[in-house]
Scaffold this active site. Sequence first.
Site, PDB file in Angstrom:
ATOM      1  N   GLY A 150       6.048   0.499  10.589  1.00 37.50           N
ATOM      2  CA  GLY A 150       4.944   0.334  11.526  1.00 37.50           C
ATOM      3  C   GLY A 150       3.652   0.956  11.040  1.00 37.50           C
ATOM      4  O   GLY A 150       2.827   1.414  11.834  1.00 37.50           O
ATOM      5  N   SER A 151       3.468   0.998   9.691  1.00 41.34           N
ATOM      6  CA  SER A 151       2.232   1.522   9.106  1.00 41.34           C
ATOM      7  C   SER A 151       1.980   2.993   9.440  1.00 41.34           C
ATOM      8  O   SER A 151       0.832   3.456   9.414  1.00 41.34           O
ATOM      9  CB  SER A 151       1.017   0.690   9.551  1.00 41.34           C
TER      10      SER A 151
ATOM     11  N   SER B 152       9.434  -0.743   5.245  1.00 46.56           N
ATOM     12  CA  SER B 152       7.962  -0.734   5.234  1.00 46.56           C
ATOM     13  C   SER B 152       7.471   0.719   5.147  1.00 46.56           C
ATOM     14  O   SER B 152       7.823   1.426   4.208  1.00 46.56           O
ATOM     15  CB  SER B 152       7.433  -1.457   6.469  1.00 46.56           C
TER      16      SER B 152
END
Length: 538
Positions: free
Chosen positions: A129-130, A213
């Site tokens: 989620g960055s 991610s």
Amino acid sequence: MGRYGKVVVAVWLTIELLSGCGAQSNISSDPAVAHTEQGTVRGNMGDGYVSFLGIPYAAPPVGDLRWKQPAPAPVRPQELAATATPSECVQFAPDSSVAGSEDCLYLNIYRPSKADAKSLPVLVYIHGGSLTTGQGSNTDGIAFASQNNVVLVTLNYRLNGFGFFAHPALSAEAGGSSGAYGLLDQQAALRWVKANIANFAGDPSNVTIFGQSSGGVSVVSHVASPSSAGLFAKAAVISGGWYPDTPPLAPAEARGAADATSWGCTGDDATITRCLRALPASTIVRATYAPLQQEFVPVVDGKVLTMTVEQALESGHFNSVPYMTGATPDEWALYAAPVLANAPLTAQNYDSVTAAYVSTIADRPILASDIRNLYPAANFENPTKAYVAAVGDFKIACQHLKFADLVAKVQPDVWAYQFAPASVPNYEPGMDPAYFPGPELPWFGSWGIFHTSDIQYWFEDFRQQDRTSANLNLSAVMRQYLVNFASTGNPNGTSLPNWPSLRSAPQTVLNFGAPINPSFDARTEHNCSFWENYNLQE
């Protein structure tokens, strides 16, 4: 430091010393009940598994504890009903409203329901989620616990400005470091797991961290972090870890100082920190990050990270553990297509636009002629997809192989893969498909095998309409490889196609498709012989 801060540190050090003596197993005869250092917890019995939701692993980082190292969770005199999903950490919701709570440092545990289970491999998942959005509860460990006989942990950690805000006043207060609170939370969760997981049937000496991610970026950071040593035995990176040139602390402090000034927090250090800790969450969540990075990233803060990730890997100063890494072939589609929707690239300009963008993140210019030769527009459904392929190859596909090669110089047990079935559902667990990945753009076509599309396979977390035999079978194979890796450090096992290590087959990776291909030439597919001549500088 005030009296309260000294007490917190003293208690924390006491727990660290005690946990260092070896976790003591105290497994309840009732699999729905577990004993922890903070008190007893009761979970939910499911079909072949038990879930324990919302267990605090640290004190709420609120008030004076905002932007401080996580303090130990308080002891509870009464049994905790660990049956409800905990609050997410403060973040922007899809509609741009502010959601979540600062009181968010909780984890979730899934274990097999059989009462005699003990000393099982433990997998700890760090969500993506960055480093800005997401929560541990977006995925669950039901399939892992009920079908694969392992213990799975998911967790929340501080995000955006709460987790990665740096400021000179905060650094001075903490002995020279700030901006790594989210990573410190993850370390605190891993320490809690080491101290308590034996009572949930897990083996505290066999913990695998894996993340997708920015969760993968976090995993790579822990591999490179001296202060994460001993907290895990294996590491797996899913579509992440592409920030080799970890930025220094000073620019992050400068951005934080500019934010603080705009928020009205000026003066001496004590005045600034007092002002910052009094700000509402709706202000902090708007903290800024470096424009080119488009998200928060870890910094070389001097404590969690003492050098860039690439320096750590190149010098051999990292936590050498069995390592697994992989990506999807269309990682950049969801990032590029919406941005270019008002001006899709053409056969006449895609090469120069691609070269111009990649040159901003490489250590030297890229020629448009090279883009045109390596990514001919005629080979793609449209020119924008050629741009997507080139950027994804440089930033992610070849980058994760470069990281794996560096690890493999020291650690023999390194495995690389690509996730590339013929098609995937347009879905990410825990997300509204209307928002993410969102409806396909008619001019662009299919998102392809997009970034995050593999999460539903790793966790067997499909919508009902997507629970096809092909999807379920691929999910089972992927999970079995991962569970084998978590168990022994080697993903191979009975009935699975043999997956060669990177050392034994440096040119190829295992391709998760139909059929499974353990000899996929990813380096040629993604033009890595070209991209390895350039260094990613983000």
